[in-house]
Scaffold this motif. Structure first.
Motif, PDB file in Angstrom:
ATOM      1  N   ILE A 335     -34.773  -8.354  24.738  1.00  0.00           N
ATOM      2  CA  ILE A 335     -33.382  -8.543  25.151  1.00  0.00           C
ATOM      3  C   ILE A 335     -32.604  -7.389  24.585  1.00  0.00           C
ATOM      4  O   ILE A 335     -31.776  -6.696  25.285  1.00  0.00           O
ATOM      5  CB  ILE A 335     -32.889  -9.980  24.759  1.00  0.00           C
ATOM      6  CG1 ILE A 335     -33.892 -10.938  25.299  1.00  0.00           C
ATOM      7  CG2 ILE A 335     -31.475 -10.079  25.235  1.00  0.00           C
ATOM      8  CD1 ILE A 335     -33.262 -12.546  24.670  1.00  0.00           C
ATOM      9  N   ARG A 336     -33.308  -7.211  23.349  1.00  0.00           N
ATOM     10  CA  ARG A 336     -32.259  -6.038  22.524  1.00  0.00           C
ATOM     11  C   ARG A 336     -32.648  -4.856  23.074  1.00  0.00           C
ATOM     12  O   ARG A 336     -31.812  -3.904  23.542  1.00  0.00           O
ATOM     13  CB  ARG A 336     -32.274  -6.221  21.148  1.00  0.00           C
ATOM     14  CG  ARG A 336     -32.160  -4.888  20.259  1.00  0.00           C
ATOM     15  CD  ARG A 336     -30.875  -4.680  20.265  1.00  0.00           C
ATOM     16  NE  ARG A 336     -30.389  -3.276  19.615  1.00  0.00           N
ATOM     17  CZ  ARG A 336     -30.577  -2.125  20.200  1.00  0.00           C
ATOM     18  NH1 ARG A 336     -30.976  -2.018  21.538  1.00  0.00           N
ATOM     19  NH2 ARG A 336     -30.203  -1.169  19.495  1.00  0.00           N
ATOM     20  N   GLU A 337     -34.226  -4.761  23.191  1.00  0.00           N
ATOM     21  CA  GLU A 337     -34.714  -3.230  23.378  1.00  0.00           C
ATOM     22  C   GLU A 337     -34.388  -2.756  24.953  1.00  0.00           C
ATOM     23  O   GLU A 337     -34.348  -1.537  25.049  1.00  0.00           O
ATOM     24  CB  GLU A 337     -36.384  -3.347  23.163  1.00  0.00           C
ATOM     25  CG  GLU A 337     -36.681  -3.364  21.629  1.00  0.00           C
ATOM     26  CD  GLU A 337     -36.176  -2.252  20.916  1.00  0.00           C
ATOM     27  OE1 GLU A 337     -34.736  -2.250  20.699  1.00  0.00           O
ATOM     28  OE2 GLU A 337     -37.000  -1.490  20.383  1.00  0.00           O
ATOM     29  N   GLY A 385     -26.028  -2.943  19.099  1.00  0.00           N
ATOM     30  CA  GLY A 385     -26.857  -1.940  18.210  1.00  0.00           C
ATOM     31  C   GLY A 385     -26.835  -2.414  16.685  1.00  0.00           C
ATOM     32  O   GLY A 385     -26.581  -3.425  16.610  1.00  0.00           O
ATOM     33  N   HIS A 386     -26.772  -1.574  15.805  1.00  0.00           N
ATOM     34  CA  HIS A 386     -27.130  -1.457  14.544  1.00  0.00           C
ATOM     35  C   HIS A 386     -26.075  -2.139  13.636  1.00  0.00           C
ATOM     36  O   HIS A 386     -25.673  -1.006  12.685  1.00  0.00           O
ATOM     37  CB  HIS A 386     -27.969  -0.313  14.131  1.00  0.00           C
ATOM     38  CG  HIS A 386     -28.953   0.472  15.222  1.00  0.00           C
ATOM     39  ND1 HIS A 386     -30.041  -0.200  15.717  1.00  0.00           N
ATOM     40  CD2 HIS A 386     -28.676   1.380  16.030  1.00  0.00           C
ATOM     41  CE1 HIS A 386     -30.466   0.494  16.806  1.00  0.00           C
ATOM     42  NE2 HIS A 386     -29.782   1.584  16.924  1.00  0.00           N
ATOM     43  N   ILE A 387     -25.788  -3.217  13.598  1.00  0.00           N
ATOM     44  CA  ILE A 387     -24.587  -3.728  13.018  1.00  0.00           C
ATOM     45  C   ILE A 387     -24.412  -3.585  11.628  1.00  0.00           C
ATOM     46  O   ILE A 387     -23.577  -3.232  10.859  1.00  0.00           O
ATOM     47  CB  ILE A 387     -23.643  -4.797  13.668  1.00  0.00           C
ATOM     48  CG1 ILE A 387     -22.411  -5.272  13.058  1.00  0.00           C
ATOM     49  CG2 ILE A 387     -24.991  -6.051  13.246  1.00  0.00           C
ATOM     50  CD1 ILE A 387     -21.706  -6.418  13.629  1.00  0.00           C
ATOM     51  N   ILE A 392     -22.709   1.377  15.746  1.00  0.00           N
ATOM     52  CA  ILE A 392     -22.689   0.768  17.111  1.00  0.00           C
ATOM     53  C   ILE A 392     -22.686   1.578  18.348  1.00  0.00           C
ATOM     54  O   ILE A 392     -22.071   2.548  18.255  1.00  0.00           O
ATOM     55  CB  ILE A 392     -21.404  -0.232  17.297  1.00  0.00           C
ATOM     56  CG1 ILE A 392     -21.165  -1.409  16.214  1.00  0.00           C
ATOM     57  CG2 ILE A 392     -21.029  -0.780  18.564  1.00  0.00           C
ATOM     58  CD1 ILE A 392     -22.223  -2.348  16.481  1.00  0.00           C
ATOM     59  N   HIS A 393     -23.535   1.320  19.375  1.00  0.00           N
ATOM     60  CA  HIS A 393     -23.507   1.955  20.703  1.00  0.00           C
ATOM     61  C   HIS A 393     -22.242   1.495  21.437  1.00  0.00           C
ATOM     62  O   HIS A 393     -22.340   0.410  22.198  1.00  0.00           O
ATOM     63  CB  HIS A 393     -24.835   1.870  21.470  1.00  0.00           C
ATOM     64  CG  HIS A 393     -25.898   2.352  20.230  1.00  0.00           C
ATOM     65  ND1 HIS A 393     -25.893   3.743  19.976  1.00  0.00           N
ATOM     66  CD2 HIS A 393     -27.004   1.895  20.018  1.00  0.00           C
ATOM     67  CE1 HIS A 393     -26.885   3.842  19.293  1.00  0.00           C
ATOM     68  NE2 HIS A 393     -27.322   2.701  19.006  1.00  0.00           N
ATOM     69  N   MET A 394     -21.323   2.246  21.348  1.00  0.00           N
ATOM     70  CA  MET A 394     -20.006   1.749  22.028  1.00  0.00           C
ATOM     71  C   MET A 394     -19.917   2.225  23.277  1.00  0.00           C
ATOM     72  O   MET A 394     -19.111   3.082  23.982  1.00  0.00           O
ATOM     73  CB  MET A 394     -18.797   2.019  21.010  1.00  0.00           C
ATOM     74  CG  MET A 394     -17.458   1.509  21.309  1.00  0.00           C
ATOM     75  SD  MET A 394     -17.256  -0.149  21.164  1.00  0.00           S
ATOM     76  CE  MET A 394     -16.783  -0.601  22.967  1.00  0.00           C
ATOM     77  N   ALA A 431     -24.064   8.848  15.035  1.00  0.00           N
ATOM     78  CA  ALA A 431     -24.575   8.251  14.205  1.00  0.00           C
ATOM     79  C   ALA A 431     -26.153   8.688  14.094  1.00  0.00           C
ATOM     80  O   ALA A 431     -26.561   8.829  12.951  1.00  0.00           O
ATOM     81  CB  ALA A 431     -24.305   6.685  14.406  1.00  0.00           C
ATOM     82  N   GLU A 432     -26.942   8.422  15.111  1.00  0.00           N
ATOM     83  CA  GLU A 432     -28.225   8.528  15.061  1.00  0.00           C
ATOM     84  C   GLU A 432     -28.719   9.539  15.995  1.00  0.00           C
ATOM     85  O   GLU A 432     -29.791   9.844  16.042  1.00  0.00           O
ATOM     86  CB  GLU A 432     -29.010   7.216  14.898  1.00  0.00           C
ATOM     87  CG  GLU A 432     -28.581   6.448  16.294  1.00  0.00           C
ATOM     88  CD  GLU A 432     -29.387   5.078  16.182  1.00  0.00           C
ATOM     89  OE1 GLU A 432     -30.413   4.886  15.408  1.00  0.00           O
ATOM     90  OE2 GLU A 432     -29.480   4.407  17.332  1.00  0.00           O
ATOM     91  N   HIS A 433     -28.141   9.647  17.104  1.00  0.00           N
ATOM     92  CA  HIS A 433     -28.722  10.470  18.214  1.00  0.00           C
ATOM     93  C   HIS A 433     -28.645  11.944  18.098  1.00  0.00           C
ATOM     94  O   HIS A 433     -29.257  12.748  18.861  1.00  0.00           O
ATOM     95  CB  HIS A 433     -28.047  10.006  19.519  1.00  0.00           C
ATOM     96  CG  HIS A 433     -28.451   8.542  20.061  1.00  0.00           C
ATOM     97  ND1 HIS A 433     -27.599   8.081  21.141  1.00  0.00           N
ATOM     98  CD2 HIS A 433     -29.349   7.764  19.754  1.00  0.00           C
ATOM     99  CE1 HIS A 433     -28.110   6.664  21.075  1.00  0.00           C
ATOM    100  NE2 HIS A 433     -28.928   6.689  20.139  1.00  0.00           N
ATOM    101  N   GLY A 434     -27.917  12.335  17.143  1.00  0.00           N
ATOM    102  CA  GLY A 434     -27.713  13.910  17.125  1.00  0.00           C
ATOM    103  C   GLY A 434     -26.465  14.510  18.072  1.00  0.00           C
ATOM    104  O   GLY A 434     -25.815  13.724  18.605  1.00  0.00           O
TER     105      GLY A 434
HETATM  106 ZN    ZN Z   1     -29.613   2.677  18.513  1.00  0.00          ZN
END
Ligand code: ZN
Ligand code: FAD
Ligand code: 2HG
Length: 475
Positions: A335-337, A385-387, A392-394, A431-434
């Motif tokens: 569900i998350r992935e 996302g990674h709260i 967060i993926h807004m 945050a994490e994707h660059g």
């Molecule tokens: Zn992510």
């Protein structure tokens, strides 16, 4: 070697270095390397080099340095920011690390694994598991993303809350620098203060400072006790309150703590075969908490039940499902992935991979959702996302029925709208994707002055001809 070579001569030279298996020139073979997962960009390249060894990578880079040929490094090509896609000039050589896919060493006492850049993340996890250990980095693209790619983007993912980003999971590195020299920094050391940490400069550089060819990765003891819970929570504050409850009870047990909005879960149930809501009623906010311990007697299931009972009593948790089997646990994780894929199928969407201090996540989500709906009436915010990391993926999904192209034409307005809130809360626009090529225009505004000047000086010193992934990261 002359300063530039006609394309046919360049291909001859590449062919001599790489042989027929190592060089793609056919349009159909090259095509999959020219666009990104999000289909935001389509580039061009005169060839794709597929070296099989560090020496071959070095020879290719030396040739490109001598002839001023731009290189686009590529791993699994799952970048969310167009980082691995060449521009449209056709002057670029795509350098794929896919054939460098050997695990060179694994040491169960040092708890290290030396993996080549093209090893797929899932393979690295499996090899660690076969040796009775754990390589904890985990993300939705793990079946395709590579070690070179996750290090070059300093990827985060679901387990950052416990194990850190890719950077924290790396002890040593081997790379080919932009002049074609090989740097062997494959040290398996836990302590090594010997000047500037070159390895940390290359991690997160998104291929702009050199090619990562191999890395020494940290391994951890495998999990012997686990527990998982999928919870409907009252609101964003309740999600954070639940995070705190678990962290206070046993911080070391929290392996992942992920937030999902009702809208995002609805999309998954609607579009992804086999995904069903494991609760009796739909909610507006959900949390997935994943606990793990290397102690077989950690009693995590009982701990989860006890924390959830307290949170139910406090009105933070509305309902929760705890899987009874590994198969059920995997269904819950899906569900998350499947959030990125479900949003793709629902229509056009704009991603905002942002972070703020953890305590301000609820305020960030609420303010962004209100501002976005005001900006584009009928649009549907999908925060997830990674709260636990404040990441967060807004994301924003188009209004139903709107022309996708017209919606995507508003991408920069949408990103600006989110970024204004994020900046106000002291956060980051990536945050994490660059940065890739999607966010280069934000760098001057967010990282200008001394910080950007230092980055430009480093780039000029290491890559004076600007051949390494030009057009990415720096404006
Ligand atoms: Zn992510
Ligand atoms: P690529 O996409 O091929 O390249 C990424 C960048 O690194 C490019 O700039 C490229 O030039 C450079 N590069 C690649 N290999 C090398 C090398 N050997 N040397 C030098 N430079 C190199 N990211 C997260 O952080 N967390 C997530 O949870 C997450 N989930 C995702 C889920 C899905 C479904 C998808 C599609 C993507 C997700 N991502 C996530 C983004 C992406 O998977 C990561 O950025 C990943 O690290 C990229 O790895 P890759 O091998 O595909 O690299
Ligand atoms: C995730 O956490 C990835 O699933 C992708 O980082 C986020 O699709 C996205 O916006």
């Amino acid at each position: 070697m002359p300063d530039s070579l006609p394309p046919a001569r360049l291909l001859d030279e590449l062919d001599k270095i790489l042989g027929p298996r190592g060089l793609l020139t056919d349009a159909a073979d090259i095509a999959p390397h020219l666009s990104d997962w999000r289909a935001l960009y389509r580039g061009a390249a005169f060839a794709v080099a597929r070296p099989a060894s560090t020496e071959e990578v070095a020879a290719v880079v030396r040739l490109c340095a001598a002839t001023g040929t731009p290189i686009t490094p590529q791993g699994g090509n799952t970048s969310m920011v167009g980082g691995a896609t060449p521009d449209g000039s056709g002057r670029h050589l795509v350098l794929s690390l896919a054939r460098m896919n050997r695990i060179r060493a694994l040491d169960a006492l040092d708890m290290t694994m030396t993996a080549e850049a093209g090893v797929v993340l899932k393979t690295a996890q499996e090899k660690a598991a076969e040796a009775g250990a754990l390589f904890p980095l985990s993300l939705g693209a793990e079946g395709t993303a590579t070690i070179g790619g996750v290090l070059s983007t300093n990827a985060g993912g679901n387990t950052t809350v416990r194990y850190g980003n890719a950077r924290e999971l790396m002890l040593g590195l081997e790379a080919v620098l932009p002049d074609g020299s090989i740097w062997n920094g494959l040290r398996r050391l836990r302590k090594d203060n010997t000047g500037y940490a070159l390895r940390h400069l290359l991690v997160g550089a998104e291929g702009t400072l050199g090619i990562v060819t191999a890395a020494v990765l940290r391994l951890f003891p495998r999990a012997r006790d686990t527990a998982l819970a999928f919870c409907a929570v009252r609101d964003e504050d309740a999600a954070l309150a639940l995070f705190r409850r678990f962290r206070d009870r046993d911080e070391s047990a929290v392996r992942a703590f992920e937030y999902m909005s009702g809208t995002g879960v609805d999309f998954c149930v609607r579009h992804i075969e086999g995904v069903v809501l494991p609760l009796a009623e739909r909610a507006d906010h959900y949390v997935l908490v994943d606990l793990a311990s290397s102690r077989p007697d950690a009693g995590l299931r009982a701990m989860a039940e006890s924390v959830l009972a307290e949170a139910l009593e406090a009105g933070e948790v509305l309902d929760a499902a705890l899987p009874e089997s590994e198969a059920q646990a995997q269904r819950i994780w899906r569900i998350r992935e499947e959030h990125p894929e479900a949003q793709k199928r629902e229509g056009a969407s704009v991603k905002n991979d942002v972070s703020v201090p953890v305590s301000t996540v609820p305020e960030m989500i609420r303010r962004c959702c209100a501002a976005l709906v005001e900006l584009i009436p009928g649009s549907r915010p999908v925060p997830f996302g990674h709260i636990g990391d404040g990441n967060i993926h807004m994301n924003l999904e188009q209004p139903p029925g709107m022309d996708p192209a017209a919606f995507l034409a508003r991408s920069h307005d949408i990103m600006d709208c989110v970024n204004a809130v994020v900046r106000d809360l002291g956060g980051s626009f990536s945050a994490e994707h660059g940065i890739g090529r999607l966010k280069t225009d934000m760098m001057a505004d967010w990282r200008g002055g001394a910080e950007l000047a230092a980055m430009q000086a480093i780039k000029a010193a290491l890559d004076p001809r600007g051949i390494m992934n030009p057009g990415k990261v720096l404006p």
